[in-house]
Motif scaffolding. Sequence first.
Motif, mmCIF file in Angstrom:
data_model
loop_
_atom_site.group_PDB
_atom_site.id
_atom_site.type_symbol
_atom_site.label_atom_id
_atom_site.label_comp_id
_atom_site.label_asym_id
_atom_site.label_seq_id
_atom_site.Cartn_x
_atom_site.Cartn_y
_atom_site.Cartn_z
ATOM 1 N N TRP A 6 0.840 -1.193 0.000
ATOM 2 C CA TRP A 6 0.000 0.000 0.000
ATOM 3 C C TRP A 6 0.875 1.243 0.000
ATOM 4 O O TRP A 6 2.049 1.192 0.368
ATOM 5 C CB TRP A 6 -0.986 0.018 1.168
ATOM 6 C CG TRP A 6 -0.426 -0.212 2.539
ATOM 7 C CD1 TRP A 6 -0.424 -1.396 3.216
ATOM 8 C CD2 TRP A 6 0.216 0.738 3.404
ATOM 9 N NE1 TRP A 6 0.165 -1.233 4.444
ATOM 10 C CE2 TRP A 6 0.559 0.061 4.587
ATOM 11 C CE3 TRP A 6 0.514 2.083 3.297
ATOM 12 C CZ2 TRP A 6 1.205 0.690 5.653
ATOM 13 C CZ3 TRP A 6 1.156 2.722 4.357
ATOM 14 C CH2 TRP A 6 1.489 2.015 5.516
ATOM 15 N N THR A 7 0.282 2.345 -0.425
ATOM 16 C CA THR A 7 0.958 3.643 -0.448
ATOM 17 C C THR A 7 -0.009 4.710 0.034
ATOM 18 O O THR A 7 -1.177 4.707 -0.357
ATOM 19 C CB THR A 7 1.419 3.996 -1.882
ATOM 20 O OG1 THR A 7 2.271 2.964 -2.364
ATOM 21 C CG2 THR A 7 2.162 5.322 -1.904
ATOM 22 N N LEU A 8 0.478 5.594 0.880
ATOM 23 C CA LEU A 8 -0.315 6.717 1.372
ATOM 24 C C LEU A 8 0.389 8.016 1.001
ATOM 25 O O LEU A 8 1.610 8.120 1.115
ATOM 26 C CB LEU A 8 -0.442 6.669 2.899
ATOM 27 C CG LEU A 8 -1.099 5.459 3.540
ATOM 28 C CD1 LEU A 8 -0.955 5.547 5.055
ATOM 29 C CD2 LEU A 8 -2.551 5.378 3.137
ATOM 30 N N LEU A 9 -0.379 9.006 0.597
ATOM 31 C CA LEU A 9 0.118 10.371 0.462
ATOM 32 C C LEU A 9 -0.464 11.138 1.636
ATOM 33 O O LEU A 9 -1.687 11.235 1.771
ATOM 34 C CB LEU A 9 -0.325 10.998 -0.866
ATOM 35 C CG LEU A 9 0.019 12.479 -1.052
ATOM 36 C CD1 LEU A 9 1.521 12.727 -0.939
ATOM 37 C CD2 LEU A 9 -0.520 12.976 -2.391
ATOM 38 N N ASP A 68 3.900 20.121 0.500
ATOM 39 C CA ASP A 68 3.455 19.855 1.866
ATOM 40 C C ASP A 68 3.272 18.380 2.189
ATOM 41 O O ASP A 68 3.184 18.013 3.345
ATOM 42 C CB ASP A 68 2.135 20.589 2.140
ATOM 43 C CG ASP A 68 2.346 22.086 2.246
ATOM 44 O OD1 ASP A 68 3.445 22.498 2.643
ATOM 45 O OD2 ASP A 68 1.418 22.824 1.928
ATOM 46 N N GLY A 69 3.188 17.500 1.217
ATOM 47 C CA GLY A 69 2.914 16.102 1.493
ATOM 48 C C GLY A 69 4.156 15.233 1.493
ATOM 49 O O GLY A 69 5.242 15.649 1.089
ATOM 50 N N TYR A 70 3.977 14.010 1.955
ATOM 51 C CA TYR A 70 5.015 12.990 1.885
ATOM 52 C C TYR A 70 4.341 11.638 1.706
ATOM 53 O O TYR A 70 3.152 11.488 1.931
ATOM 54 C CB TYR A 70 5.923 13.015 3.124
ATOM 55 C CG TYR A 70 5.280 12.569 4.424
ATOM 56 C CD1 TYR A 70 5.510 11.302 4.932
ATOM 57 C CD2 TYR A 70 4.449 13.431 5.148
ATOM 58 C CE1 TYR A 70 4.921 10.897 6.135
ATOM 59 C CE2 TYR A 70 3.877 13.041 6.335
ATOM 60 C CZ TYR A 70 4.113 11.771 6.824
ATOM 61 O OH TYR A 70 3.543 11.378 8.006
ATOM 62 N N TRP A 71 5.117 10.668 1.247
ATOM 63 C CA TRP A 71 4.579 9.346 0.956
ATOM 64 C C TRP A 71 5.097 8.324 1.955
ATOM 65 O O TRP A 71 6.255 8.361 2.361
ATOM 66 C CB TRP A 71 4.998 8.890 -0.439
ATOM 67 C CG TRP A 71 4.362 9.659 -1.537
ATOM 68 C CD1 TRP A 71 3.235 9.338 -2.229
ATOM 69 C CD2 TRP A 71 4.811 10.893 -2.068
ATOM 70 N NE1 TRP A 71 2.958 10.305 -3.161
ATOM 71 C CE2 TRP A 71 3.914 11.274 -3.081
ATOM 72 C CE3 TRP A 71 5.882 11.738 -1.786
ATOM 73 C CZ2 TRP A 71 4.054 12.436 -3.808
ATOM 74 C CZ3 TRP A 71 6.026 12.901 -2.511
ATOM 75 C CH2 TRP A 71 5.111 13.246 -3.510
ATOM 76 N N ASP A 87 10.025 12.059 1.081
ATOM 77 C CA ASP A 87 9.575 13.452 1.096
ATOM 78 C C ASP A 87 10.119 14.183 -0.124
ATOM 79 O O ASP A 87 10.999 13.686 -0.818
ATOM 80 C CB ASP A 87 9.995 14.153 2.389
ATOM 81 C CG ASP A 87 11.487 14.394 2.486
ATOM 82 O OD1 ASP A 87 12.019 15.169 1.674
ATOM 83 O OD2 ASP A 87 12.127 13.815 3.379
ATOM 84 N N ASN A 88 9.581 15.356 -0.371
ATOM 85 C CA ASN A 88 10.043 16.226 -1.458
ATOM 86 C C ASN A 88 10.699 17.467 -0.888
ATOM 87 O O ASN A 88 10.646 18.529 -1.494
ATOM 88 C CB ASN A 88 8.874 16.644 -2.355
ATOM 89 C CG ASN A 88 8.491 15.560 -3.318
ATOM 90 O OD1 ASN A 88 9.283 14.688 -3.631
ATOM 91 N ND2 ASN A 88 7.255 15.593 -3.779
ATOM 92 N N GLY A 89 11.314 17.332 0.268
ATOM 93 C CA GLY A 89 11.923 18.475 0.928
ATOM 94 C C GLY A 89 13.307 18.774 0.395
ATOM 95 O O GLY A 89 13.648 18.446 -0.734
ATOM 96 N N ALA A 143 14.350 13.212 0.281
ATOM 97 C CA ALA A 143 15.032 12.046 0.832
ATOM 98 C C ALA A 143 14.058 10.880 0.949
ATOM 99 O O ALA A 143 12.841 11.062 0.986
ATOM 100 C CB ALA A 143 15.606 12.391 2.208
ATOM 101 N N MET A 144 14.635 9.674 1.015
ATOM 102 C CA MET A 144 13.850 8.468 1.238
ATOM 103 C C MET A 144 14.550 7.633 2.307
ATOM 104 O O MET A 144 15.765 7.441 2.247
ATOM 105 C CB MET A 144 13.733 7.623 -0.022
ATOM 106 C CG MET A 144 12.964 6.321 0.248
ATOM 107 S SD MET A 144 12.997 5.150 -1.119
ATOM 108 C CE MET A 144 14.649 4.503 -0.990
#
Length: 159
Positions: A6-9, A68-71, A87-89, A143-144
């Motif tokens: 599963w994946t959540l945003l 603002d989001g992350y997975w 994240d997309n930071g 980063a991941m």
Amino acid sequence: MVDVNWTLLLPREAQSVGKARRMLRDTADLVGMDPDIIFDLGVALTEACANVIEHSGPADGYGQRAPDGYWVAAGISSDRCWVDVIDNGIGFAPRRLVEVRGQRIRPTAVPNTADMAESGRGLMLIEALCDRVDIRNHPARGAMIHFERDLKPRESLAA
């Protein structure tokens, strides 16, 4: 054979951490994962999500606002559970990433957090609770944190 993915945003806010942890816990419990492993993975996930919320921005060094989001993505098979927090930071500072990765501890050890600066405790805790940890970094794209735990079958109560 078990195979769940599963994946959540999620929004980059404190309330999202509990949602991610609940999803992992409920899925792991549904497939019969050992409760101790569920707990350990939940703590690791909490630390990874908290790192995103605390450190991924709101803006990079050029004044650009980070999304603002992350997975959170996870998978459970018959022999392992893996989790990615992405994240997309602004990414980890290269020097900080080297320092954290250089402080390897055995997976069975619990870090003495009283002797550490506050920054870096979460990553060390993730390494202590998981069998494999990989951190990927891109200063312009985020980063991941990927971590895995080998699964042992739950022992039957009937003898």
